[in-house]
Scaffold this active site. Structure first.
Site, short mmCIF file in Angstrom:
data_model
loop_
_atom_site.label_atom_id
_atom_site.label_comp_id
_atom_site.label_asym_id
_atom_site.label_seq_id
_atom_site.Cartn_x
_atom_site.Cartn_y
_atom_site.Cartn_z
N LYS A 14 -9.46 3.06 -22.05
CA LYS A 14 -10.27 1.96 -22.55
C LYS A 14 -11.04 1.96 -23.53
O LYS A 14 -11.80 3.09 -23.43
CB LYS A 14 -10.53 1.32 -21.41
CG LYS A 14 -8.84 0.59 -20.32
CD LYS A 14 -9.83 -0.04 -19.29
CE LYS A 14 -8.36 -0.72 -18.08
NZ LYS A 14 -9.35 -0.28 -16.72
N ARG A 91 -16.34 7.57 -19.73
CA ARG A 91 -16.74 7.44 -18.14
C ARG A 91 -16.29 8.58 -17.42
O ARG A 91 -14.64 8.88 -17.95
CB ARG A 91 -16.25 6.58 -17.57
CG ARG A 91 -15.52 6.03 -15.70
CD ARG A 91 -14.86 5.14 -15.67
NE ARG A 91 -15.47 4.86 -14.55
CZ ARG A 91 -14.55 3.83 -13.92
NH1 ARG A 91 -13.94 2.69 -14.12
NH2 ARG A 91 -14.39 3.96 -12.64
N HIS A 180 -16.37 4.95 -7.85
CA HIS A 180 -17.35 3.79 -8.66
C HIS A 180 -18.64 4.00 -8.32
O HIS A 180 -18.77 1.89 -8.15
CB HIS A 180 -16.58 2.91 -8.10
CG HIS A 180 -15.23 2.45 -7.77
ND1 HIS A 180 -14.42 1.82 -6.50
CD2 HIS A 180 -14.22 2.34 -8.49
CE1 HIS A 180 -13.38 1.78 -6.38
NE2 HIS A 180 -13.44 2.15 -7.78
N HIS A 207 -16.72 -3.50 -4.16
CA HIS A 207 -15.42 -3.82 -4.98
C HIS A 207 -14.27 -3.39 -4.36
O HIS A 207 -13.69 -2.30 -3.64
CB HIS A 207 -16.34 -2.34 -5.85
CG HIS A 207 -15.14 -2.07 -6.68
ND1 HIS A 207 -16.11 -2.14 -7.87
CD2 HIS A 207 -14.86 -1.70 -6.65
CE1 HIS A 207 -15.74 -1.94 -8.85
NE2 HIS A 207 -14.14 -2.02 -8.29
N LEU A 208 -13.79 -4.68 -4.64
CA LEU A 208 -12.68 -4.68 -4.76
C LEU A 208 -11.68 -5.12 -5.33
O LEU A 208 -11.89 -6.12 -6.20
CB LEU A 208 -12.27 -6.00 -3.29
CG LEU A 208 -13.82 -6.19 -2.12
CD1 LEU A 208 -13.19 -6.70 -0.93
CD2 LEU A 208 -13.28 -4.69 -1.16
N GLY A 209 -10.78 -4.30 -6.36
CA GLY A 209 -10.02 -4.00 -6.74
C GLY A 209 -8.87 -3.40 -6.87
O GLY A 209 -7.89 -3.91 -5.62
N ASN A 210 -8.38 -2.96 -8.21
CA ASN A 210 -6.56 -2.40 -7.75
C ASN A 210 -7.60 -1.18 -7.04
O ASN A 210 -6.35 -1.14 -5.77
CB ASN A 210 -5.80 -1.78 -9.22
CG ASN A 210 -4.44 -1.62 -8.44
OD1 ASN A 210 -4.16 -1.58 -7.46
ND2 ASN A 210 -4.07 -1.01 -9.38
N GLY A 211 -8.10 -0.48 -7.53
CA GLY A 211 -9.31 0.75 -6.80
C GLY A 211 -10.11 -0.10 -6.12
O GLY A 211 -10.89 -0.89 -6.96
N ARG A 240 -2.87 3.12 -2.87
CA ARG A 240 -3.87 3.87 -1.68
C ARG A 240 -4.18 3.51 -0.34
O ARG A 240 -4.78 2.64 -0.17
CB ARG A 240 -5.06 4.64 -2.00
CG ARG A 240 -4.79 5.28 -3.85
CD ARG A 240 -6.17 5.51 -4.39
NE ARG A 240 -6.01 4.88 -5.70
CZ ARG A 240 -7.71 4.72 -6.39
NH1 ARG A 240 -8.25 5.22 -6.03
NH2 ARG A 240 -7.66 4.25 -8.25
N ASP A 282 -0.56 -5.79 -5.52
CA ASP A 282 -1.08 -7.00 -6.40
C ASP A 282 -1.65 -8.36 -5.84
O ASP A 282 -0.36 -8.74 -5.00
CB ASP A 282 -0.62 -7.57 -8.31
CG ASP A 282 -1.74 -8.24 -8.81
OD1 ASP A 282 -2.56 -9.62 -7.66
OD2 ASP A 282 -1.69 -8.37 -9.87
N ARG A 284 -2.96 -11.25 -6.00
CA ARG A 284 -2.16 -12.16 -5.88
C ARG A 284 -0.74 -12.56 -5.15
O ARG A 284 -0.86 -13.71 -4.41
CB ARG A 284 -2.01 -12.35 -7.12
CG ARG A 284 -3.40 -13.09 -7.75
CD ARG A 284 -3.86 -13.26 -9.35
NE ARG A 284 -2.90 -11.47 -9.77
CZ ARG A 284 -4.29 -11.34 -11.02
NH1 ARG A 284 -4.57 -11.77 -11.60
NH2 ARG A 284 -3.64 -9.87 -10.86
N GLU A 386 -18.68 -2.12 -15.87
CA GLU A 386 -18.97 -0.11 -16.41
C GLU A 386 -19.69 -0.03 -17.26
O GLU A 386 -20.31 0.67 -17.46
CB GLU A 386 -17.96 0.44 -15.47
CG GLU A 386 -17.61 0.52 -14.02
CD GLU A 386 -16.24 0.38 -13.14
OE1 GLU A 386 -15.44 -1.31 -13.99
OE2 GLU A 386 -16.17 0.99 -12.81
P1 ADP Z 1 -9.14 -2.17 -11.56
O1 ADP Z 1 -8.97 -1.02 -9.74
O2 ADP Z 1 -7.61 -1.59 -11.74
O3 ADP Z 1 -10.38 -1.63 -12.30
P2 ADP Z 1 -9.57 -5.32 -10.96
O4 ADP Z 1 -11.10 -4.83 -10.61
O5 ADP Z 1 -9.07 -5.50 -12.19
O6 ADP Z 1 -8.52 -3.55 -11.16
O7 ADP Z 1 -8.89 -5.72 -9.87
C1 ADP Z 1 -7.61 -5.97 -10.28
C2 ADP Z 1 -6.82 -6.73 -9.07
O8 ADP Z 1 -7.96 -7.89 -8.88
C3 ADP Z 1 -5.56 -6.91 -8.96
O9 ADP Z 1 -4.89 -5.64 -8.43
C4 ADP Z 1 -5.69 -8.29 -7.95
O10 ADP Z 1 -4.75 -7.36 -7.23
C5 ADP Z 1 -6.23 -8.59 -8.11
N1 ADP Z 1 -7.04 -10.21 -8.08
C6 ADP Z 1 -7.73 -10.40 -9.59
N2 ADP Z 1 -7.56 -11.49 -9.98
C7 ADP Z 1 -6.92 -12.23 -8.08
C8 ADP Z 1 -7.02 -13.43 -7.87
N3 ADP Z 1 -7.77 -14.69 -8.21
N4 ADP Z 1 -6.47 -13.53 -6.12
C9 ADP Z 1 -6.92 -12.51 -5.11
N5 ADP Z 1 -6.40 -10.82 -5.68
C10 ADP Z 1 -7.08 -10.80 -7.15
#
Ligand code: ADP
Length: 407
Positions: A14, A91, A180, A207-211, A240, A282, A284, A386
């Protein structure tokens, strides 16, 4: 002053070009599935200059070349030549105990990244591939690295030491590093700007993402993070597992008649939300299935919320209270439902969510407060950035080096 920020992964890459006079993004893009026949390249140089390409992109050198060519392209580009890029900021995952801040890339930094590859084999070698590719293609441009572990170098001994034979720490560097850090640094600085220093004295950032990872902070400094020796630990993530009893590793390798490496791969790639739900990594998809009365999906959400709450509670205990709770990253920024579930039943801590504000936040804002005015704990949502943190740290370092040279 334009700074190019690069985040190189194993098969992904990226980039973002930022004008540091305005902190505006000029162009950004990503390349996925590097090294395969069907790599994909996305580029955006503002609203009108978008480009996509599908085909073979061999390696990180080819990826960097493509990014640079697009940035200076006469039709799609946003600058005239590579000389207009003042510096490149990279990074990198793990900087061990050596790096507590941004560093200029030189031979010893490259050696250190190689050394720490044994601690971070899934990330450091690929981050380094991005640095080496840039060095080859832009040999005269200064480069910096910011480590994901650096922000957590303020953790006290009692947080970073693992209760294991002490020689493992001394000889083999086994300890909690925290990850992170670049995101937690950005979010912590933004939260302190938004809510003020007093209201963010004792803070927890989710910080709630994929990671995903959770950090406890005092006065903006990290005192603990849920990711420890590697980004596998802590709360459940997309694929994970987060924290588990290590005995599961040997037990399951016997049961499945396989070696520990295979089980480790399952803990990294087939666990977490994907493993529990059996549907998707995911959130969602899992929320949609739960709303459709899929019991396993509903149970997956319950486990996620339960484990996040456990960390918030543990961190409130070590902080001796809580002034501010912050949500960030894909889930934290976009899911009012998950924020609401986490904040429910936390009144003992003094968390009182404003349900209306939680549901109607303004996405274009730098950050917003979603707690009630009477809430003892401020609850915030801060979109993470970031790349901007890497660019800001790079700018500071380049300016400092220039000032030292001119003295
Ligand atoms: P990464 O850790 O890869 O940078 P992100 O911070 O972009 O990931 O988060 C991606 C995750 O966010 C997706 O896998 C999805 O589960 C979640 N996500 C994104 N939009 C929503 C939403 N509206 N509701 C619930 N979860 C969401």
């Amino acid at each position: 002053m334009n700074i190019l920020v690069i985040n190189a992964g194993s098969s992904s890459f990226k980039f973002k070009l930022i004008d540091m006079n305005t902190e505006e993004s000029l162009a950004n893009g990503s390349i996925e599935r590097i090294g395969t026949e069907n790599s994909i390249f996305f580029y955006s140089g503002g609203l009108s200059k978008k480009k996509e390409y599908e085909g073979k992109i061999d390696d990180h050198v080819a990826a960097v070349k493509m990014a640079i060519e697009m940035i200076v392209d006469k039709d799609y580009g946003v600058i005239d030549s590579v000389a207009e890029i003042c510096a490149v900021g990279h990074r990198v995952s793990n900087g061990g105990e050596k790096f507590s801040k941004c560093a200029l890339v030189n031979d010893s930094v490259i050696e250190a990244i190689k050394d720490y590859s044994s601690l971070s084999p899934l990330h450091n070698p690929h981050n380094l591939a991005g640095i080496l590719a840039c060095k080859e293609l832009m040999p005269d441009t200064p480069m910096t690295v910011l480590f994901d572990t650096a922000f957590h170098s303020t953790m006290p001994e009692e947080a970073y030491l693992c209760p294991l034979p002490y020689e493992w720490y001394e000889k083999y560097h086994v300890r909690n590093y925290g990850f992170h850090g670049i995101s937690h640094q950005y979010v912590s600085e933004s939260a302190r700007q938004l809510a003020g220093n007093k209201a963010t004295h004792k803070m927890v950032i989710c910080h709630l993402g994929n990671g995903s990872s959770i950090t406890a902070l005092i006065d903006g400094k990290s005192v603990d993070n849920s990711m420890s020796f590697t980004p596998l630990s802590g709360i459940p993530m997309g694929t994970r597992s987060g924290d588990i009893d290590p005995t599961i590793l040997t037990y399951m390798s016997k049961k499945l008649n396989t070696d520990c490496q295979m089980i480790m791969a399952d803990l990294n790639k087939k666990s977490g939300l994907l493993g529990l739900s059996g549907l998707s990594s995911d959130l969602r998809d899992i929320i949609a299935a739960a709303l459709n009365e899929n019991k396993r999906a509903a149970c997956t959400i319950k486990v996620l919320i339960y484990r996040i709450k456990k960390y918030i509670g543990a961190y409130a205990a070590i902080l001796n209270g809580l002034d501010c709770l912050v949500f960030t990253a894909g889930i934290g920024e976009n899911s009012p439902l998950i924020r609401e579930l986490i904040c429910t039943g936390m009144d003992y801590l003094g968390i009182a969510l404003d349900h209306h504000k939680n549901k109607s936040i303004n996405k274009s804002s730098e950050g917003f407060i979603i707690s009630q005015d009477k809430s003892k704990v401020r609850v915030l949502v801060i979109p993470t950035n970031e790349e901007l943190t890497i660019a800001r740290e790079t700018k500071k370092l380049i300016n400092r080096s220039a000032a030292e040279i001119s003295q």
